[in-house]
Write a protein that holds these residues in place. Structure first.
Motif, PDB file in Angstrom:
ATOM      1  N   THR A 120      42.956  32.837  43.891  1.00  0.00           N
ATOM      2  CA  THR A 120      42.815  33.923  42.979  1.00  0.00           C
ATOM      3  C   THR A 120      43.641  34.098  42.006  1.00  0.00           C
ATOM      4  O   THR A 120      44.759  34.102  42.038  1.00  0.00           O
ATOM      5  CB  THR A 120      42.602  35.416  43.771  1.00  0.00           C
ATOM      6  N   SER A 126      45.494  36.476  39.362  1.00  0.00           N
ATOM      7  CA  SER A 126      45.738  37.899  39.102  1.00  0.00           C
ATOM      8  C   SER A 126      46.475  38.276  37.816  1.00  0.00           C
ATOM      9  O   SER A 126      47.683  37.467  37.679  1.00  0.00           O
ATOM     10  CB  SER A 126      46.377  38.448  40.353  1.00  0.00           C
ATOM     11  N   THR A 138      47.862  41.351  35.115  1.00  0.00           N
ATOM     12  CA  THR A 138      47.978  42.877  34.811  1.00  0.00           C
ATOM     13  C   THR A 138      48.368  42.879  33.356  1.00  0.00           C
ATOM     14  O   THR A 138      48.993  42.124  32.740  1.00  0.00           O
ATOM     15  CB  THR A 138      49.202  43.091  35.677  1.00  0.00           C
ATOM     16  N   SER A 192      44.311  45.840  35.877  1.00  0.00           N
ATOM     17  CA  SER A 192      44.479  44.633  36.330  1.00  0.00           C
ATOM     18  C   SER A 192      43.248  43.449  36.649  1.00  0.00           C
ATOM     19  O   SER A 192      42.129  44.593  36.595  1.00  0.00           O
ATOM     20  CB  SER A 192      45.370  44.409  37.831  1.00  0.00           C
ATOM     21  N   LYS A 228      41.219  40.597  38.594  1.00  0.00           N
ATOM     22  CA  LYS A 228      41.344  39.519  39.785  1.00  0.00           C
ATOM     23  C   LYS A 228      40.213  38.699  39.512  1.00  0.00           C
ATOM     24  O   LYS A 228      39.187  38.959  39.334  1.00  0.00           O
ATOM     25  CB  LYS A 228      41.374  39.983  41.186  1.00  0.00           C
ATOM     26  N   SER A 255      38.448  35.361  41.528  1.00  0.00           N
ATOM     27  CA  SER A 255      38.634  34.386  42.671  1.00  0.00           C
ATOM     28  C   SER A 255      38.099  33.155  42.569  1.00  0.00           C
ATOM     29  O   SER A 255      37.349  32.834  41.688  1.00  0.00           O
ATOM     30  CB  SER A 255      37.895  35.383  43.749  1.00  0.00           C
TER      31      SER A 255
END
Lengths: 123, 110
Positions: free
Chosen positions: A17, A19, A21, A79, A81, A83
């Motif tokens: 994943t 991620s 921010t 944020s 994410k 996957s």
């Protein structure tokens, strides 16, 4: 003035994943739509999604099943994410603010951008 | 949602005017006036230069102008300058709360 700064790992392994921010400075994230756009190396821009703190969100249909967003209003951050990444997700990822339209109920463009962060998907 | 179609490249001499087209469908460009344009220099983030078809954000040169006819939006750069050499992208709101970018156009100042 409002500034955006992306942060996150520059290298992600396939199937894991991604991620990221985005930290907003010089203004509050409340009251605006925020979004993510990506650009594979040497290619064009691709809209990922847009989100409103505590409210609506929507995603590019091709990414919707893998993408999720969240907000931390106390840190003035949001944020993304993504996957099950593959090499095809390798890109510069930009966060951006969406400008409120004076004549429509939806935003009319991306008026402030972060500098972008390169994420490479590779084992 | 397919990307909006832009010419891959457009060129012009200093002082000339050039126009970049952005062709979509009746679900995006043809149905909404929520068309925006972005300028991107190499290695830099895109810069917002036009919104709502033909409006300029504060600080953007009046040499940049936008228009729309049917399913095609256009960006015109008048009085072309060396600093205008960059990639340009259009973007449109699309039915069902999404956005789509154009394929991008590389502008070369000869």
């Amino acid at each position: 003035q409002v500034q955006l700064q992306e942060s996150g790992p520059g290298l992600v392994k396939p199937s894991e994943t991604l991620s990221l921010t985005c930290t907003v400075s010089g203004g509050s994230i409340s009251g605006f739509y925020w979004g993510w756009i990506r650009q594979p190396p040497g290619k064009g821009l691709e809209w990922i999604g847009y989100f409103y703190p505590g409210g609506s969100s929507d995603y590019n249909r091709s990414l919707k099943s893998r993408a999720a967003n969240s907000f931390d209003t106390s840190q003035n951050q949001f944020s993304l994410k993504l996957s099950s990444v593959t090499a095809g997700d390798t890109a510069v990822y930009y966060c951006a603010r969406l400008k409120r339209s004076s004549s429509a109920p939806v935003p009319d463009g991306f008026d402030i951008w972060g500098q972008g962060t390169l994420v490479t998907v590779s084992s | 949602q397919s990307a909006l179609t832009q010419p891959a490249s457009v060129s012009g001499s200093p002082g000339q005017s050039i126009t970049i087209s952005c062709t979509g469908t009746s679900s995006d460009v043809g149905n909404y006036n929520l068309i925006s344009w972005y300028q991107q220099h190499p290695g830099k983030a895109p810069k917002f230069i036009i919104f709502e078809v033909n409006k300029r954000p504060s600080g953007v040169s009046n040499r940049f102008s936008g228009s729309k006819s049917g399913n095609t939006a256009s960006l015109t750069i008048s009085g072309l300058q060396a600093e205008d050499e960059a990639d340009y992208y259009c973007c449109s709101y699309v039915t069902a709360s999404t956005y789509v970018f154009g394929t991008g156009t590389k502008v070369t100042v000869l």
